[in-house]
Design a protein around this motif. Structure first.
Motif, PDB file in Angstrom:
ATOM      1  N   ASN A 160       0.821  -1.223   0.000  1.00  0.00           N
ATOM      2  CA  ASN A 160       0.000   0.000   0.000  1.00  0.00           C
ATOM      3  C   ASN A 160       0.849   1.266   0.000  1.00  0.00           C
ATOM      4  N   ASP A 161       1.965   1.220  -0.701  1.00  0.00           N
ATOM      5  CA  ASP A 161       2.843   2.379  -0.812  1.00  0.00           C
ATOM      6  C   ASP A 161       2.216   3.409  -1.743  1.00  0.00           C
ATOM      7  N   VAL A 162       2.366   4.698  -1.399  1.00  0.00           N
ATOM      8  CA  VAL A 162       1.824   5.747  -2.253  1.00  0.00           C
ATOM      9  C   VAL A 162       2.514   5.754  -3.611  1.00  0.00           C
ATOM     10  N   ARG A 163       3.729   5.206  -3.643  1.00  0.00           N
ATOM     11  CA  ARG A 163       4.422   5.019  -4.921  1.00  0.00           C
ATOM     12  C   ARG A 163       3.945   3.705  -5.509  1.00  0.00           C
ATOM     13  N   SER A 164       2.896   3.761  -6.304  1.00  0.00           N
ATOM     14  CA  SER A 164       2.197   2.554  -6.758  1.00  0.00           C
ATOM     15  C   SER A 164       3.109   1.561  -7.464  1.00  0.00           C
ATOM     16  N   TYR A 165       4.157   2.054  -8.118  1.00  0.00           N
ATOM     17  CA  TYR A 165       5.041   1.159  -8.859  1.00  0.00           C
ATOM     18  C   TYR A 165       5.826   0.221  -7.938  1.00  0.00           C
ATOM     19  N   LEU A 166       5.897   0.536  -6.644  1.00  0.00           N
ATOM     20  CA  LEU A 166       6.580  -0.356  -5.699  1.00  0.00           C
ATOM     21  C   LEU A 166       5.663  -1.482  -5.220  1.00  0.00           C
ATOM     22  N   ASN A 167       4.352  -1.343  -5.444  1.00  0.00           N
ATOM     23  CA  ASN A 167       3.394  -2.356  -4.995  1.00  0.00           C
ATOM     24  C   ASN A 167       3.231  -3.454  -6.044  1.00  0.00           C
ATOM     25  N   GLY A 168       4.329  -3.928  -6.549  1.00  0.00           N
ATOM     26  CA  GLY A 168       4.290  -4.956  -7.572  1.00  0.00           C
ATOM     27  C   GLY A 168       5.669  -5.542  -7.772  1.00  0.00           C
ATOM     28  N   VAL A 169       5.770  -6.412  -8.757  1.00  0.00           N
ATOM     29  CA  VAL A 169       7.032  -7.092  -9.072  1.00  0.00           C
ATOM     30  C   VAL A 169       7.458  -6.701 -10.481  1.00  0.00           C
ATOM     31  N   LEU A 170       8.707  -6.310 -10.611  1.00  0.00           N
ATOM     32  CA  LEU A 170       9.258  -5.895 -11.893  1.00  0.00           C
ATOM     33  C   LEU A 170       9.802  -7.110 -12.637  1.00  0.00           C
ATOM     34  N   ILE A 171       9.441  -7.226 -13.916  1.00  0.00           N
ATOM     35  CA  ILE A 171      10.061  -8.197 -14.823  1.00  0.00           C
ATOM     36  C   ILE A 171      10.916  -7.390 -15.785  1.00  0.00           C
ATOM     37  N   ASP A 172      12.225  -7.548 -15.696  1.00  0.00           N
ATOM     38  CA  ASP A 172      13.154  -6.683 -16.423  1.00  0.00           C
ATOM     39  C   ASP A 172      13.994  -7.506 -17.396  1.00  0.00           C
ATOM     40  N   PHE A 173      13.791  -7.256 -18.694  1.00  0.00           N
ATOM     41  CA  PHE A 173      14.573  -7.930 -19.731  1.00  0.00           C
ATOM     42  C   PHE A 173      15.671  -6.983 -20.199  1.00  0.00           C
TER      43      PHE A 173
ATOM     44  N   VAL B 220      13.828 -10.743 -12.091  1.00  0.00           N
ATOM     45  CA  VAL B 220      12.562 -10.538 -11.382  1.00  0.00           C
ATOM     46  C   VAL B 220      12.910  -9.781 -10.107  1.00  0.00           C
ATOM     47  N   VAL B 221      12.289  -8.607  -9.909  1.00  0.00           N
ATOM     48  CA  VAL B 221      12.752  -7.666  -8.882  1.00  0.00           C
ATOM     49  C   VAL B 221      11.586  -7.153  -8.046  1.00  0.00           C
ATOM     50  N   ALA B 222      11.846  -6.975  -6.745  1.00  0.00           N
ATOM     51  CA  ALA B 222      10.868  -6.323  -5.867  1.00  0.00           C
ATOM     52  C   ALA B 222      11.606  -5.515  -4.808  1.00  0.00           C
ATOM     53  N   THR B 223      11.063  -4.358  -4.461  1.00  0.00           N
ATOM     54  CA  THR B 223      11.642  -3.527  -3.408  1.00  0.00           C
ATOM     55  C   THR B 223      10.554  -2.689  -2.759  1.00  0.00           C
ATOM     56  N   ASP B 224      10.712  -2.455  -1.455  1.00  0.00           N
ATOM     57  CA  ASP B 224       9.809  -1.551  -0.747  1.00  0.00           C
ATOM     58  C   ASP B 224      10.537  -0.289  -0.292  1.00  0.00           C
ATOM     59  N   GLY B 225      11.769  -0.108  -0.796  1.00  0.00           N
ATOM     60  CA  GLY B 225      12.559   1.056  -0.430  1.00  0.00           C
ATOM     61  C   GLY B 225      13.490   0.809   0.742  1.00  0.00           C
ATOM     62  N   HIS B 226      13.260  -0.297   1.478  1.00  0.00           N
ATOM     63  CA  HIS B 226      14.120  -0.640   2.614  1.00  0.00           C
ATOM     64  C   HIS B 226      14.960  -1.890   2.323  1.00  0.00           C
ATOM     65  N   ARG B 227      14.548  -2.630   1.334  1.00  0.00           N
ATOM     66  CA  ARG B 227      15.264  -3.840   0.925  1.00  0.00           C
ATOM     67  C   ARG B 227      14.960  -4.111  -0.538  1.00  0.00           C
ATOM     68  N   LEU B 228      15.788  -4.938  -1.137  1.00  0.00           N
ATOM     69  CA  LEU B 228      15.652  -5.253  -2.564  1.00  0.00           C
ATOM     70  C   LEU B 228      15.941  -6.734  -2.751  1.00  0.00           C
ATOM     71  N   HIS B 229      15.040  -7.438  -3.453  1.00  0.00           N
ATOM     72  CA  HIS B 229      15.263  -8.840  -3.799  1.00  0.00           C
ATOM     73  C   HIS B 229      15.295  -8.966  -5.321  1.00  0.00           C
ATOM     74  N   VAL B 230      16.255  -9.735  -5.819  1.00  0.00           N
ATOM     75  CA  VAL B 230      16.412  -9.936  -7.255  1.00  0.00           C
ATOM     76  C   VAL B 230      16.640 -11.419  -7.517  1.00  0.00           C
ATOM     77  N   ALA B 231      15.922 -11.966  -8.500  1.00  0.00           N
ATOM     78  CA  ALA B 231      16.119 -13.358  -8.913  1.00  0.00           C
ATOM     79  C   ALA B 231      16.275 -13.410 -10.426  1.00  0.00           C
ATOM     80  N   GLY B 232      17.322 -14.057 -10.894  1.00  0.00           N
ATOM     81  CA  GLY B 232      17.544 -14.191 -12.328  1.00  0.00           C
ATOM     82  C   GLY B 232      16.821 -15.407 -12.885  1.00  0.00           C
ATOM     83  N   VAL B 233      16.322 -15.279 -14.121  1.00  0.00           N
ATOM     84  CA  VAL B 233      15.620 -16.367 -14.804  1.00  0.00           C
ATOM     85  C   VAL B 233      16.208 -16.509 -16.204  1.00  0.00           C
ATOM     86  N   GLU B 234      16.480 -17.733 -16.606  1.00  0.00           N
ATOM     87  CA  GLU B 234      17.051 -17.962 -17.932  1.00  0.00           C
ATOM     88  C   GLU B 234      15.973 -17.828 -19.004  1.00  0.00           C
ATOM     89  N   VAL B 235      16.252 -17.039 -20.023  1.00  0.00           N
ATOM     90  CA  VAL B 235      15.357 -16.880 -21.161  1.00  0.00           C
ATOM     91  C   VAL B 235      16.189 -16.775 -22.432  1.00  0.00           C
TER      92      VAL B 235
END
Length: 361
Positions: free
Chosen positions: A149-162, A169-184
């Motif tokens: 429920n962050d006012v920055r709506s783009y943080l309330n989701g998961v980024l798929i970055d090619f 695959v990325v997610a952050t709430d501004g206090h931490r950041l998680h990143v997972a790589g996927v083979e494509v």
């Protein structure tokens, strides 16, 4: 009349029902659309943001199309013997569906399928094939770091970055950041933000086997041979997550995952209820993990630690953030890369990494 296997129908209704919303301004959006053609029944449900579909075999060769109340149909079918047959006959005049299974009968309200919201076509799209199990694992490891429920709506989701023939695959709430790589196998340079409301259905949907991800500027559609999920994307520019990853963390602390997890859990018991802060004091191949609560209670645990390129360090952090990162580690040991107590720590394993910001205690 449509004849369907009760077990398969219950599975389909359970899947598409994940997006069900009881409160809606359009009564028909409480309904599931059922279409049949050439021995295939297609069930579709949309809540205006997500659209889920499921295909299953039917003995009916004729083409039919109607809608019925999803919740009542799902609840009743779930009670039938999974090996039995369910028959559905829709009355286009009375706008009711007669559902029967053996000696059981129920009448459910319906509406014409012509009134059902049209599927939003994914135009100007690009298709990318993923291993479903790998994408599922990536989403599971990062989703805990997305905003709530962050006012920055783009943080309330998961980024798929090619980018650069890879996918992150990325997610952050501004206090931490998680990143997972996927083979494509793609040269695509594009990113999209999947809303939090679509993550749970996706996690249930994805499994072993290939899935096709279709991406446009506004929508993403993930499908296999029998089902699909389409969702509206979050509009906004995601932060430059690569800039957050520490580049000068040369110090390395190596722990046994189980020992570190237990010590952090112990410290959280007497941490501040709101901030969950714990302190990690490392020197002489051992880390003391401690916390102090406002009521005067405290805890202290010591775990062994292999140290490389660093002599000592004291680091404060949210203990829950560290636990979340450790829960995604598959091996028995974990490496935590550090610089000093005022800089972010980096937790890494293979294609996964987590960045945890420091906390002053």
């Amino acid at each position: 009349m449509i004849t369907l296997n009760a077990g398969e129908l219950s599975k389909a209704l359970s899947f598409i029902g994940q997006a069900y919303k009881a409160k809606t301004t359009m009564p028909i959006m409480q309904n599931v659309k059922i279409e049949t053609d050439d021995n295939i029944a297609t069930l579709t449900y949309t809540n205006g943001e997500q659209e889920l579909t499921y295909k299953l075999p039917t003995a009916s060769k004729e083409s039919e199309s109607f809608t019925v109340e999803l919740k009542k149909l799902r609840d009743r079918v779930s009670q039938y013997d999974k090996d039995s047959d369910v028959k559905i006959k829709f009355d286009e005049v009375k706008l009711k569906a007669a559902v029967s299974c053996g000696r059981s009968k129920i009448t459910i309200n319906g509406l014409p399928s012509s009134e059902y919201p049209d599927s939003q076509s994914v135009i100007d799209f690009t298709d990318v094939n993923f291993d479903g199990a790998e994408l599922k694992h990536a989403l599971a490891t990062v989703k805990m770091a997305q905003g709530q429920n962050d006012v920055r709506s783009y943080l309330n989701g998961v980024l798929i970055d090619f980018a650069d023939s890879s996918c992150s695959v990325v997610a952050t709430d501004g206090h931490r950041l998680h990143v997972a790589g996927v083979e494509v196998d793609t040269e695509l340079n594009q990113s999209c933000i999947i809303p939090a409301s679509a993550i749970a259905p996706l996690h249930k949907f994805l499994d072993a086997g290939e899935v096709t991800v279709r991406i446009s500027s506004n929508h993403i559609r993930i499908s296999d041979e029998e089902s699909s999920i389409q969702t509206t994307l979050i509009d906004g520019r995601y932060p430059n997550w690569k800039a957050v990853i520490p580049k000068a963390n040369d110090g390395q602390l190596t722990y046994n995952v189980a020992e570190l997890t237990n010590a952090v859990k112990g410290a959280l018991i007497t941490s501040n209820e709101k901030f969950k802060g714990i302190k990690m004091i490392t020197a002489n191949t051992a880390t003391t993990i401690e916390s102090n609560a406002p009521d005067g209670t405290s805890s202290e645990d010591v775990v062994e630690c292999a140290m490389t390129y660093i002599d000592e360090i004291t680091f404060g952090a949210n203990g829950n953030y560290i636990l979340d990162a450790l829960s995604s580690i598959n091996g028995s040991n974990v490496n935590i890369m550090v610089k000093d107590g005022n800089s972010a720590m980096l937790i890494k394993e293979d294609k996964y990494m987590a960045v945890v910001m420091p906390m002053k205690l």
